[in-house]
Design a protein around this motif. Structure first.
Motif, PDB file in Angstrom:
ATOM      1  N   THR A 104      -1.119  -0.025  -7.162  1.00  0.00           N
ATOM      2  CA  THR A 104      -2.417   0.156  -6.519  1.00  0.00           C
ATOM      3  C   THR A 104      -2.626  -0.925  -5.465  1.00  0.00           C
ATOM      4  O   THR A 104      -2.442  -2.109  -5.751  1.00  0.00           O
ATOM      5  CB  THR A 104      -3.555   0.077  -7.556  1.00  0.00           C
ATOM      6  N   ILE A 106      -5.238  -2.875  -3.122  1.00  0.00           N
ATOM      7  CA  ILE A 106      -6.673  -3.171  -3.107  1.00  0.00           C
ATOM      8  C   ILE A 106      -7.007  -4.055  -1.909  1.00  0.00           C
ATOM      9  O   ILE A 106      -6.327  -5.050  -1.653  1.00  0.00           O
ATOM     10  CB  ILE A 106      -7.100  -3.867  -4.413  1.00  0.00           C
ATOM     11  N   ALA A 149      -7.023   1.373 -11.771  1.00  0.00           N
ATOM     12  CA  ALA A 149      -7.395   0.682 -10.530  1.00  0.00           C
ATOM     13  C   ALA A 149      -8.862   0.257 -10.531  1.00  0.00           C
ATOM     14  O   ALA A 149      -9.208  -0.817 -10.037  1.00  0.00           O
ATOM     15  CB  ALA A 149      -7.115   1.592  -9.338  1.00  0.00           C
ATOM     16  N   THR A 153     -10.692  -3.549  -9.656  1.00  0.00           N
ATOM     17  CA  THR A 153     -11.732  -3.812  -8.645  1.00  0.00           C
ATOM     18  C   THR A 153     -12.992  -4.403  -9.288  1.00  0.00           C
ATOM     19  O   THR A 153     -13.602  -5.324  -8.742  1.00  0.00           O
ATOM     20  CB  THR A 153     -12.092  -2.518  -7.890  1.00  0.00           C
ATOM     21  N   ILE A 166     -10.309   0.116  -3.204  1.00  0.00           N
ATOM     22  CA  ILE A 166      -8.988   0.720  -3.398  1.00  0.00           C
ATOM     23  C   ILE A 166      -8.545   1.362  -2.090  1.00  0.00           C
ATOM     24  O   ILE A 166      -9.280   2.151  -1.496  1.00  0.00           O
ATOM     25  CB  ILE A 166      -9.019   1.770  -4.524  1.00  0.00           C
TER      26      ILE A 166
END
Length: 225
Positions: A104, A106, A149, A153, A166
């Motif tokens: 993922t 970010i 994900a 965050t 994301i």
């Protein structure tokens, strides 16, 4: 049928387990727990050999779980051994349950090397995070692991007080653009379509072909000579 079922239910099983027993006191405590289980007739403990024999109308697998829970140790069932088919099914279930490792990206602001190092250090403490790669110039960090994900965050926002977003995969963006272009081309083709007609006129008429053949504004449309 009824007599056979009763015979199966009342079948006496002798199960043998490998378990580490420190002393006679440990053995007595374990024997007390196992003897209290319904269907258990007799329990023998061999402290020196590290073995426990349980006899009765019982399920060896259930006794194994009780032994591990009460002794807080790993216990091995020596006999009777479970069927091979059951082991295969268990392995299949374990493979199915294995979570998928995901990457993922970010978007998060990093002012300096200290910010970058702190972000990486904090994220690696999260359960399910295997690796973290940061790019200070792009203000992004790539997290690899089995963690969701959204959890990453939220962790950044709560613990580091930074805005985190994301970044969607590039492939998805490319596919969306391709679909948009295809739709635009289809619309353009629809607009460019020209309807043509073939008309056989009698003598005394002058005809032209085209979508505006019957238009009053077309000077070359069908008219009397």
């Amino acid at each position: 049928m009824g007599a056979d079922d009763k015979g199966k239910k009342e079948e006496i099983i002798t199960a043998e387990y490998k378990i580490h027993l420190h002393c006679q006191e440990c053995a007595r405590t374990i024997k007390k727990h196992i003897t209290s289980i319904e269907g258990v007739h007799k329990v023998d403990a061999n402290v020196g050999g590290g073995k426990l024999t349980v006899k009765g109308v019982l399920d060896p697998a259930k006794i194994l779980k009780v032994l591990e829970k009460k002794s807080h140790r790993k216990v091995e069932l020596l006999s009777p051994l479970p069927k091979k088919e059951d082991k295969k099914d268990d392995k299949k279930d374990e493979k199915k349950k294995e979570p998928e490792v995901k990457k993922t990206v970010i978007k998060v602001c990093m002012h300096c090397k200290d910010c970058e190092g702190e972000l990486k250090r904090r994220l690696l403490t999260l359960e399910g995070v295997y690796s973290v790669k940061t790019d200070m110039k792009a203000n992004t960090c790539t997290v690899e692991g089995i963690i969701e994900a959204e959890k990453v965050t939220k962790f950044i926002q709560r613990k580091l007080h930074k805005k985190a977003e994301i970044v969607p995969p590039k492939e998805e963006k490319k596919e969306e653009k391709k679909e948009e272009k295809k739709e635009e081309k289809k619309e353009e083709k629809k607009e460019e379509k020209i309807v043509t007609y073939v008309i056989y006129c009698p003598q005394g008429y002058h005809c032209t072909l085209g979508s505006d053949i019957f238009s009053d504004e077309n000077v070359n449309a069908c008219s009397v000579m």
